[in-house]
Design a protein around this motif. Structure first.
Motif, mmCIF file in Angstrom:
data_model
loop_
_atom_site.group_PDB
_atom_site.id
_atom_site.type_symbol
_atom_site.label_atom_id
_atom_site.label_comp_id
_atom_site.label_asym_id
_atom_site.label_seq_id
_atom_site.Cartn_x
_atom_site.Cartn_y
_atom_site.Cartn_z
ATOM 1 N N GLY A 1 49.971 40.817 44.338
ATOM 2 C CA GLY A 1 50.986 41.296 43.224
ATOM 3 C C GLY A 1 49.928 41.619 41.749
ATOM 4 N N ASP A 2 48.438 41.362 41.912
ATOM 5 C CA ASP A 2 47.752 41.792 40.787
ATOM 6 C C ASP A 2 47.714 43.330 40.592
ATOM 7 O OD1 ASP A 2 47.114 39.156 39.569
ATOM 8 O OD2 ASP A 2 45.854 38.843 41.200
ATOM 9 N N ASP A 3 47.395 43.729 39.142
ATOM 10 C CA ASP A 3 47.419 45.118 38.936
ATOM 11 C C ASP A 3 45.737 45.431 38.878
ATOM 12 O OD1 ASP A 3 46.709 47.324 36.472
ATOM 13 O OD2 ASP A 3 48.790 47.433 37.119
ATOM 14 N N ALA A 4 45.669 46.735 39.660
ATOM 15 C CA ALA A 4 44.257 47.112 39.819
ATOM 16 C C ALA A 4 43.697 47.384 38.494
ATOM 17 C CB ALA A 4 43.907 48.392 40.584
ATOM 18 N N ASP A 5 44.019 47.978 37.387
ATOM 19 C CA ASP A 5 43.493 48.274 36.021
ATOM 20 C C ASP A 5 43.257 47.050 35.392
ATOM 21 O OD1 ASP A 5 43.290 50.982 36.797
ATOM 22 O OD2 ASP A 5 45.459 51.310 35.725
ATOM 23 N N ALA B 1 39.664 42.793 33.184
ATOM 24 C CA ALA B 1 39.376 41.163 33.414
ATOM 25 C C ALA B 1 37.869 41.084 33.791
ATOM 26 C CB ALA B 1 40.326 40.373 34.070
ATOM 27 N N PHE B 2 37.698 41.701 34.709
ATOM 28 C CA PHE B 2 36.390 41.681 35.407
ATOM 29 C C PHE B 2 35.296 42.194 34.435
ATOM 30 C CE2 PHE B 2 32.521 43.068 37.961
ATOM 31 C CZ PHE B 2 32.496 42.006 38.577
ATOM 32 N N ARG C 1 36.675 29.544 34.919
ATOM 33 C CA ARG C 1 37.941 30.146 35.525
ATOM 34 C C ARG C 1 38.321 31.316 34.707
ATOM 35 N NH1 ARG C 1 40.811 31.422 37.637
ATOM 36 N NH2 ARG C 1 43.016 30.623 37.389
ATOM 37 N N MET C 2 38.721 32.292 35.328
ATOM 38 C CA MET C 2 39.299 33.490 35.138
ATOM 39 C C MET C 2 40.526 34.096 35.658
ATOM 40 S SD MET C 2 38.808 35.562 32.447
ATOM 41 C CE MET C 2 39.444 37.247 32.086
ATOM 42 N N ASP C 3 41.437 34.311 35.216
ATOM 43 C CA ASP C 3 42.494 35.102 35.962
ATOM 44 C C ASP C 3 42.595 36.755 35.863
ATOM 45 O OD1 ASP C 3 43.873 32.878 36.488
ATOM 46 O OD2 ASP C 3 45.221 32.824 35.023
ATOM 47 N N ALA C 4 43.000 37.377 36.854
ATOM 48 C CA ALA C 4 42.876 38.879 36.939
ATOM 49 C C ALA C 4 43.760 39.615 36.238
ATOM 50 C CB ALA C 4 43.454 39.133 38.533
ATOM 51 N N ASP C 5 44.430 39.044 35.198
ATOM 52 C CA ASP C 5 45.052 39.889 34.193
ATOM 53 C C ASP C 5 44.775 39.449 32.775
ATOM 54 O OD1 ASP C 5 46.493 37.566 34.458
ATOM 55 O OD2 ASP C 5 48.449 38.729 34.853
ATOM 56 N N ASP C 6 43.797 38.885 32.774
ATOM 57 C CA ASP C 6 43.373 38.214 31.231
ATOM 58 C C ASP C 6 42.080 38.749 30.756
ATOM 59 O OD1 ASP C 6 45.909 36.542 31.379
ATOM 60 O OD2 ASP C 6 44.699 34.867 32.014
ATOM 61 N N ILE C 7 41.776 38.758 29.400
ATOM 62 C CA ILE C 7 40.573 39.285 28.895
ATOM 63 C C ILE C 7 39.777 37.920 28.250
ATOM 64 C CG2 ILE C 7 39.575 40.941 27.186
ATOM 65 C CD1 ILE C 7 42.164 42.529 27.555
ATOM 66 N N SER C 8 38.426 37.723 28.603
ATOM 67 C CA SER C 8 37.733 36.688 27.829
ATOM 68 C C SER C 8 36.970 37.543 26.627
ATOM 69 C CB SER C 8 36.604 36.350 29.053
ATOM 70 O OG SER C 8 37.173 35.365 29.896
ATOM 71 N N LEU C 9 36.907 36.989 25.815
ATOM 72 C CA LEU C 9 36.285 37.424 24.513
ATOM 73 C C LEU C 9 34.897 37.304 24.657
ATOM 74 C CD1 LEU C 9 38.772 36.044 21.644
ATOM 75 C CD2 LEU C 9 38.928 38.025 22.950
ATOM 76 N N PRO C 10 34.035 38.636 23.962
ATOM 77 C CA PRO C 10 32.655 38.619 24.425
ATOM 78 C C PRO C 10 31.913 37.399 24.256
ATOM 79 C CG PRO C 10 33.666 40.465 23.040
ATOM 80 C CD PRO C 10 34.647 39.425 23.228
ATOM 81 N N HIS C 11 32.253 36.327 23.113
ATOM 82 C CA HIS C 11 31.408 35.254 22.947
ATOM 83 C C HIS C 11 31.822 34.070 23.593
ATOM 84 C CE1 HIS C 11 34.587 35.026 20.236
ATOM 85 N NE2 HIS C 11 34.574 33.736 20.045
ATOM 86 N N ARG C 12 32.764 34.240 24.811
ATOM 87 C CA ARG C 12 33.270 33.091 25.383
ATOM 88 C C ARG C 12 32.257 32.044 25.932
ATOM 89 N NH1 ARG C 12 37.050 32.493 30.958
ATOM 90 N NH2 ARG C 12 36.843 30.369 31.031
ATOM 91 N N PHE C 13 31.506 32.691 26.737
ATOM 92 C CA PHE C 13 30.399 31.661 27.481
ATOM 93 C C PHE C 13 29.246 31.293 26.611
ATOM 94 C CE2 PHE C 13 31.825 34.313 31.366
ATOM 95 C CZ PHE C 13 32.903 33.433 31.564
ATOM 96 N N ALA C 14 29.123 32.239 25.800
ATOM 97 C CA ALA C 14 27.884 31.705 24.530
ATOM 98 C C ALA C 14 28.343 30.721 23.949
ATOM 99 C CB ALA C 14 27.662 32.901 23.579
#
Length: 277
Positions: free
Chosen positions: A11-15, A20-21, A91-104
């Motif tokens: 059910g996930d959208d390819a774009d 997200a990736f 964790r990360m979902d296939a339709d969300d967006i992590s902000l650039p400084h998340r892991f930092a």
């Protein structure tokens, strides 16, 4: 070292998956050391092609765990955890967006001695310019523990945790619709060191029907099953069980417009000093 755990299903959208990736790889100021994509059952040709392209063009190593049948989120995440090669897992979902400084932001905090660390998140519609809301979690261990007796204390797509700690309590298990909340309860009962960052570090895509999906009979059955499990574990008292069945169970059955209002007022934000326990 850090692995990212990202489940994908038909059910996930390819774009959306590609966005997200890239948000957890190319665009991070502190890149992970591994991405584990769990393909939860067969997917369409377009989505499979996109997965193959992302793996081939990734700037970090990617492992794909391909499940033959759709097993649901909990079992898929447990399969992915087994493939993670590093102690810290985001964790990360296939339709969300992590902000650039998340892991930092998150990695130094969890490396300081935390077992489970989440953050606030932004809710958006068509794109990041279309922010429609936010979720602010409790921050301190005491407030997280207090909140957990009434509502999930973490925004699941924002969490980074220690793999061995999660696996030591049995992982997610097969508890559809509530597998993450049950995991948080098990971790808290096991004495895990928990924390949240109030700052939003993930943008959560709110699609059509987001509030409708939080209600209905399937959600009510899952809610009641969860509350019975909490009571059986001793995580909640009989009084808390009764309150949760009435309040949280009722929330599943009220009209969508009331559910939307209640969610924004009661669930999405945790003010400091909230007395719910």
């Amino acid at each position: 070292m850090l692995a990212v755990l990202l489940p994908v299903w038909a059910g996930d959208d390819a774009d959306h998956l590609a966005t997200a990736f890239r948000s957890v790889t190319d665009e991070q100021t502190r890149r992970p050391d591994q991405v584990v994509i769990v393909r939860d059952g067969p997917v369409g040709a377009r989505l499979q092609t996109r997965i193959d392209e992302l793996v081939a063009g990734s700037c970090v190593p990617v492992d794909v765990v391909a499940l033959e049948t759709n097993r649901g989120l909990g079992p898929a995440l447990d399969a992915g955890l087994a493939a993670c090669e590093h102690e810290l897992v985001a964790r990360m979902d296939a339709d969300d967006i992590s902000l650039p400084h998340r892991f930092a932001t998150q990695v130094p905090i969890i490396e300081s001695g935390v077992d489970v660390l989440g953050s606030g998140l932004l809710e958006f519609g068509t794109d990041l310019d279309d922010v429609v809301g936010s979720r602010t979690p409790p921050v301190t261990a005491a407030d997280i523990t207090r909140r957990a007796r009434f509502a999930s204390p973490f925004n699941h797509p924002t969490v980074v945790y220690r793999r061995e700690v999660v696996q030591s309590v049995g992982g997610y298990g097969d508890f559809p619709l509530m597998e993450d909340y049950l995991l948080w309860a098990k971790l808290i009962m096991a004495g895990a060191r928990v924390a949240n960052v109030a700052e939003p570090l993930v943008a959560y895509r709110v699609g059509a029907g987001a509030y409708a999906r939080r209600g209905g009979w399937a959600q009510l059955r899952a809610e009641l099953a969860l509350q019975r499990r909490f009571l059986g574990l001793g995580f909640t008292t009989p009084a808390q069980f009764a309150r949760n069945v009435v309040v949280r169970g009722g929330y599943r059955l009220v009209p969508e417009r009331l559910r939307r209002s209640a969610y924004r007022r009661v669930v999405a934000h945790y003010p400091a000093g909230n007395p719910q326990g």
